[in-house]
Scaffold this motif. Structure first.
Motif, PDB file in Angstrom:
ATOM      1  N   ASP A  46       0.870  -1.168   0.000  1.00  0.00           N
ATOM      2  CA  ASP A  46       0.000   0.000   0.000  1.00  0.00           C
ATOM      3  C   ASP A  46       0.909   1.220   0.000  1.00  0.00           C
ATOM      4  O   ASP A  46       1.487   1.585   1.031  1.00  0.00           O
ATOM      5  CB  ASP A  46      -0.903  -0.021   1.226  1.00  0.00           C
ATOM      6  CG  ASP A  46      -1.867   1.158   1.263  1.00  0.00           C
ATOM      7  OD1 ASP A  46      -1.703   2.080   0.438  1.00  0.00           O
ATOM      8  OD2 ASP A  46      -2.760   1.172   2.115  1.00  0.00           O
TER       9      ASP A  46
ATOM     10  N   SER B 284       0.161   4.068   2.609  1.00  0.00           N
ATOM     11  CA  SER B 284       0.592   3.769   3.976  1.00  0.00           C
ATOM     12  C   SER B 284       2.110   3.856   4.091  1.00  0.00           C
ATOM     13  O   SER B 284       2.647   4.327   5.099  1.00  0.00           O
ATOM     14  CB  SER B 284       0.128   2.361   4.382  1.00  0.00           C
ATOM     15  OG  SER B 284      -1.284   2.291   4.396  1.00  0.00           O
TER      16      SER B 284
ATOM     17  N   SER C 107      -1.860  -0.137  -5.408  1.00  0.00           N
ATOM     18  CA  SER C 107      -2.578   0.496  -4.300  1.00  0.00           C
ATOM     19  C   SER C 107      -3.920   1.039  -4.753  1.00  0.00           C
ATOM     20  O   SER C 107      -4.921   0.929  -4.052  1.00  0.00           O
ATOM     21  CB  SER C 107      -1.727   1.615  -3.700  1.00  0.00           C
ATOM     22  OG  SER C 107      -0.524   1.103  -3.181  1.00  0.00           O
TER      23      SER C 107
ATOM     24  N   LEU D 233      -6.315  -1.783  -5.145  1.00  0.00           N
ATOM     25  CA  LEU D 233      -6.795  -2.280  -3.859  1.00  0.00           C
ATOM     26  C   LEU D 233      -7.930  -1.418  -3.324  1.00  0.00           C
ATOM     27  O   LEU D 233      -8.837  -1.901  -2.646  1.00  0.00           O
ATOM     28  CB  LEU D 233      -5.644  -2.294  -2.839  1.00  0.00           C
ATOM     29  CG  LEU D 233      -4.541  -3.337  -3.070  1.00  0.00           C
ATOM     30  CD1 LEU D 233      -3.398  -3.113  -2.074  1.00  0.00           C
ATOM     31  CD2 LEU D 233      -5.100  -4.750  -2.935  1.00  0.00           C
ATOM     32  N   ASP D 234      -7.890  -0.114  -3.662  1.00  0.00           N
ATOM     33  CA  ASP D 234      -8.920   0.815  -3.192  1.00  0.00           C
ATOM     34  C   ASP D 234     -10.157   0.810  -4.082  1.00  0.00           C
ATOM     35  O   ASP D 234     -11.168   1.425  -3.749  1.00  0.00           O
ATOM     36  CB  ASP D 234      -8.365   2.245  -3.155  1.00  0.00           C
ATOM     37  CG  ASP D 234      -7.349   2.418  -2.034  1.00  0.00           C
ATOM     38  OD1 ASP D 234      -7.354   1.575  -1.110  1.00  0.00           O
ATOM     39  OD2 ASP D 234      -6.561   3.377  -2.090  1.00  0.00           O
TER      40      ASP D 234
END
Length: 284
Positions: free
Chosen positions: A5, A8, A76, A79-80
């Protein structure tokens, strides 16, 4: 590379960044979906920092470089995204009819954007250089090599001075033997491919005319270019070798071919007839 991610990761390492690297991090977090389509030079300009600062930012996050950062960013974003995008707006839920329509629109958009980016003076300058050149060498790596080979296949029907080496070592050796009488046509979507940049650097040092076909007006490759021809396809880091990007490059090459043919009509027509006759026996 393991999926991470990136957001993060940026936040967790934020205190380790220098003030310059923090400017890069802040811009990325505020412009997430735009950054994925930026070259390293574009991002550096947007942040008012140097390319080396962007590269150090990536290294601080334990990434190998900018391209690995973009891949991590793409992961990332996926993933969102609850729609599980495959490429662009194509999702796992699409029917064949929906896929057909989306792919068609993507390719049409790439060609239209490329058309709108065409600079007639640059095309004309490129053709002028190619006509007077002793040799025209096409260069590319990976999927761009396929485009370079297609360019060689196209132009060899009307002129005997085109070349295309398929190995990166052979390419750099070919570049080292170029002169001010030669033209190097370098094809790279990102303009950040190391092998292609090295070829451009060596060819430039030898005095060859550099013509780049790329997506970004500012990139490590275009810093060596005498003439830059822009293609209009948007290709994310997980879409390497996309057909829309290749179509936009081939469109530009087809334009160069047609204009070259027009300006050298008698010679090109004779050569085209000769090459066509040479393969007649290969046909049923």
């Amino acid at each position: 590379m393991a999926k991470v991610d990136i957001f993060s990761l940026i936040r967790s390492r934020y205190n380790e960044f220098t003030n310059t690297e923090k400017k890069v991090a802040d811009y990325i977090l505020e412009n997430i979906k735009d950054v994925i389509y930026l070259s390293i030079t574009d991002l550096a300009d947007a942040c008012n920092v140097g390319e080396s600062s962007v590269f150090r930012f990536c290294k601080t996050m334990k990434l190998k470089g900018y391209q690995e950062f973009k891949i991590a960013l793409a992961h990332s974003l996926s993933l969102d995204d609850d729609t599980s995008q495959i490429s662009g707006e194509i999702t796992l839920q699409d029917t064949i009819a929906e896929l057909s329509s989306k792919i068609l629109n993507t390719n049409i958009s790439a060609l239209t954007d490329t058309f709108n980016l065409i600079n007639e003076k640059d095309i004309s300058r490129a053709i002028d250089s190619m006509i007077v050149a002793e040799r025209i060498q096409f260069f590319g790596v990976g999927s761009s090599l396929m485009t370079a080979m297609e360019a060689k296949n196209k132009f060899m029907r009307i002129t005997n001075k085109t070349e295309c080496s398929i190995d990166s070592h052979l390419q750099i050796m070919s570049a080292a033997l170029m002169t001010e009488k030669d033209v190097a046509v370098l094809i790279s979507y990102s303009g950040s491919t190391k092998d292609t940049i090295e070829v451009a650097k060596v060819a430039k040092e030898k005095g060859a005319k550099i013509v780049s076909i790329t997506r970004f007006a500012k990139s490590p490759l275009t810093s060596y270019s005498d003439i830059t021809l822009l293609c209009g396809a948007n290709e994310g880091p997980l879409q390497g070798g996309s057909l829309s990007a290749k179509l936009s490059q081939l469109y530009l090459l087809d334009l160069l071919y047609a204009e070259y043919f027009n300006r050298t009509y008698k010679e090109s027509l004779l050569n085209k007839e000769s090459t066509a006759k040479s393969v007649i026996e290969k046909m049923l």
